[in-house]
Design a protein around this motif. Structure first.
Motif, mmCIF file in Angstrom:
data_model
loop_
_atom_site.group_PDB
_atom_site.id
_atom_site.type_symbol
_atom_site.label_atom_id
_atom_site.label_comp_id
_atom_site.label_asym_id
_atom_site.label_seq_id
_atom_site.Cartn_x
_atom_site.Cartn_y
_atom_site.Cartn_z
ATOM 1 N N SER A 77 68.133 32.502 40.371
ATOM 2 C CA SER A 77 66.983 32.046 41.147
ATOM 3 C C SER A 77 65.843 33.046 41.145
ATOM 4 O O SER A 77 64.735 32.725 41.603
ATOM 5 N N ALA A 78 66.084 34.268 40.651
ATOM 6 C CA ALA A 78 65.067 35.329 40.627
ATOM 7 C C ALA A 78 64.479 35.569 42.019
ATOM 8 O O ALA A 78 63.314 35.926 42.157
ATOM 9 N N GLY A 79 65.295 35.355 43.036
ATOM 10 C CA GLY A 79 64.860 35.612 44.399
ATOM 11 C C GLY A 79 63.930 34.579 44.993
ATOM 12 O O GLY A 79 63.373 34.794 46.077
ATOM 13 N N ARG A 80 63.754 33.446 44.339
ATOM 14 C CA ARG A 80 62.811 32.431 44.838
ATOM 15 C C ARG A 80 63.444 31.626 45.960
ATOM 16 O O ARG A 80 64.578 31.147 45.850
ATOM 17 N N ASP A 81 62.698 31.470 47.040
ATOM 18 C CA ASP A 81 63.187 30.759 48.215
ATOM 19 C C ASP A 81 63.574 29.323 47.876
ATOM 20 O O ASP A 81 62.857 28.623 47.155
ATOM 21 N N GLY A 82 64.709 28.926 48.410
ATOM 22 C CA GLY A 82 65.167 27.556 48.239
ATOM 23 C C GLY A 82 65.957 27.294 46.983
ATOM 24 O O GLY A 82 66.420 26.164 46.768
ATOM 25 N N PHE A 83 66.131 28.314 46.148
ATOM 26 C CA PHE A 83 66.822 28.106 44.871
ATOM 27 C C PHE A 83 68.052 28.994 44.722
ATOM 28 O O PHE A 83 68.576 29.155 43.614
ATOM 29 N N GLY A 84 68.510 29.578 45.810
ATOM 30 C CA GLY A 84 69.682 30.448 45.741
ATOM 31 C C GLY A 84 70.880 29.731 45.141
ATOM 32 O O GLY A 84 71.133 28.558 45.430
ATOM 33 N N GLY A 85 71.600 30.433 44.288
ATOM 34 C CA GLY A 85 72.768 29.847 43.642
ATOM 35 C C GLY A 85 72.475 29.112 42.354
ATOM 36 O O GLY A 85 73.395 28.590 41.706
ATOM 37 N N THR A 86 71.218 29.069 41.957
ATOM 38 C CA THR A 86 70.867 28.447 40.673
ATOM 39 C C THR A 86 71.525 29.222 39.535
ATOM 40 O O THR A 86 71.536 30.450 39.542
ATOM 41 N N ARG A 87 72.062 28.517 38.567
ATOM 42 C CA ARG A 87 72.823 29.150 37.486
ATOM 43 C C ARG A 87 72.064 29.128 36.160
ATOM 44 O O ARG A 87 71.171 28.307 35.949
ATOM 45 N N ILE A 88 72.467 30.010 35.277
ATOM 46 C CA ILE A 88 71.966 29.993 33.898
ATOM 47 C C ILE A 88 72.578 28.781 33.199
ATOM 48 O O ILE A 88 73.798 28.645 33.145
ATOM 49 N N PRO A 89 71.755 27.889 32.647
ATOM 50 C CA PRO A 89 72.320 26.726 31.959
ATOM 51 C C PRO A 89 72.618 27.018 30.487
ATOM 52 O O PRO A 89 72.066 27.945 29.892
#
Length: 238
Positions: A77-89
């Motif tokens: 998520s690169a620290g962006r709010d609301g995107f925590g836990g986003t994974r590398i696809p």
């Protein structure tokens, strides 16, 4: 009409090169998107721009030193709010996302700094698996890689990335055997587009973020603008 390709997805509004960024790009009206691929330690094709992990994830070190399982555990998520836990696809994840759409995917091979042995073959295998041959453009700053890709496939379109102006780039592209020029915004000129079209080549310009520049690319008849702001580009182009 000039197409809108979202640069690493809708990267102004979501973490770059992630499924949320690609989903948002489609919602914002993008005709397709550009993404970057590299190889893991176990030869899986993952979507990430940097050769190292620090900028875009909570990981450390080289992408190439990690297995896919290792990378799947990272937060992208690169620290962006609301995107925590986003994974590398993986590239396959992205192709799965666009099944049932008409989105064009510009896959940039990140093999200018890191010599990923077998990257070309692995990318082509994923394209074949998902039957994406006619919806993909493969690009790279490594033009030797493009020559090699040309020897491997006659079906996938190839685009030559470049930053600094080239002498008669349309002629160079024909010698190289690619189907498109991918100049930076500073290298995109009306004359280049005109001659490229005369040679049957597309011209897809990166990275075009300002409304005035988007309109200028439309006026010179560029085939696509690669932008961090697909919603803005869609509004400008219509």
């Amino acid at each position: 009409m000039t197409k809108v390709w979202a640069h690493r997805g809708a990267s102004a509004d979501a973490p770059e090169n992630t499924l949320p960024a690609f989903e948002l790009a489609l919602e914002q009206g993008a005709d397709g998107f550009e993404l970057d691929v590299q190889l893991t330690r176990d030869d899986e094709v993952v979507v990430i721009h940097d050769e190292t992990l620090e900028r875009c994830t909570d990981g450390h070190g080289w992408v190439a030193d990690h297995s896919l399982d290792d990378l799947r555990k990272l937060d992208a998520s690169a620290g962006r709010d609301g995107f925590g836990g986003t994974r590398i696809p993986t590239l396959g994840d992205v192709f799965g996302l666009v099944q049932g759409t008409e989105a064009v995917i510009n896959v940039e091979l990140k093999n200018s700094k890191m010599a990923y042995k077998g990257l070309e073959e692995r990318v082509l295998a994923v394209i074949a698996e998902y039957e994406m041959t006619h919806r993909v453009v493969l690009s790279s700053f490594n033009h030797d890689s493009l020559r090699y890709l040309r020897s491997l496939t006659g079906g996938v379109r190839l685009g030559a990335l470049y930053d600094q102006p080239l002498w008669k780039p349309w002629a160079y592209a024909r010698r190289l055997g690619v189907h498109a020029l991918h100049p930076s915004l500073s290298s995109a000129r009306r004359r280049v587009v005109r001659h490229a079209h005369d040679e049957g080549l597309d011209v897809n310009v990166w990275t075009v973020n300002e409304a005035s520049d988007i309109m200028r690319m439309v006026e010179i008849n560029a085939d696509a603008v690669v932008t961090n702001h697909p919603a803005l580009a869609r509004e400008v182009i219509g």
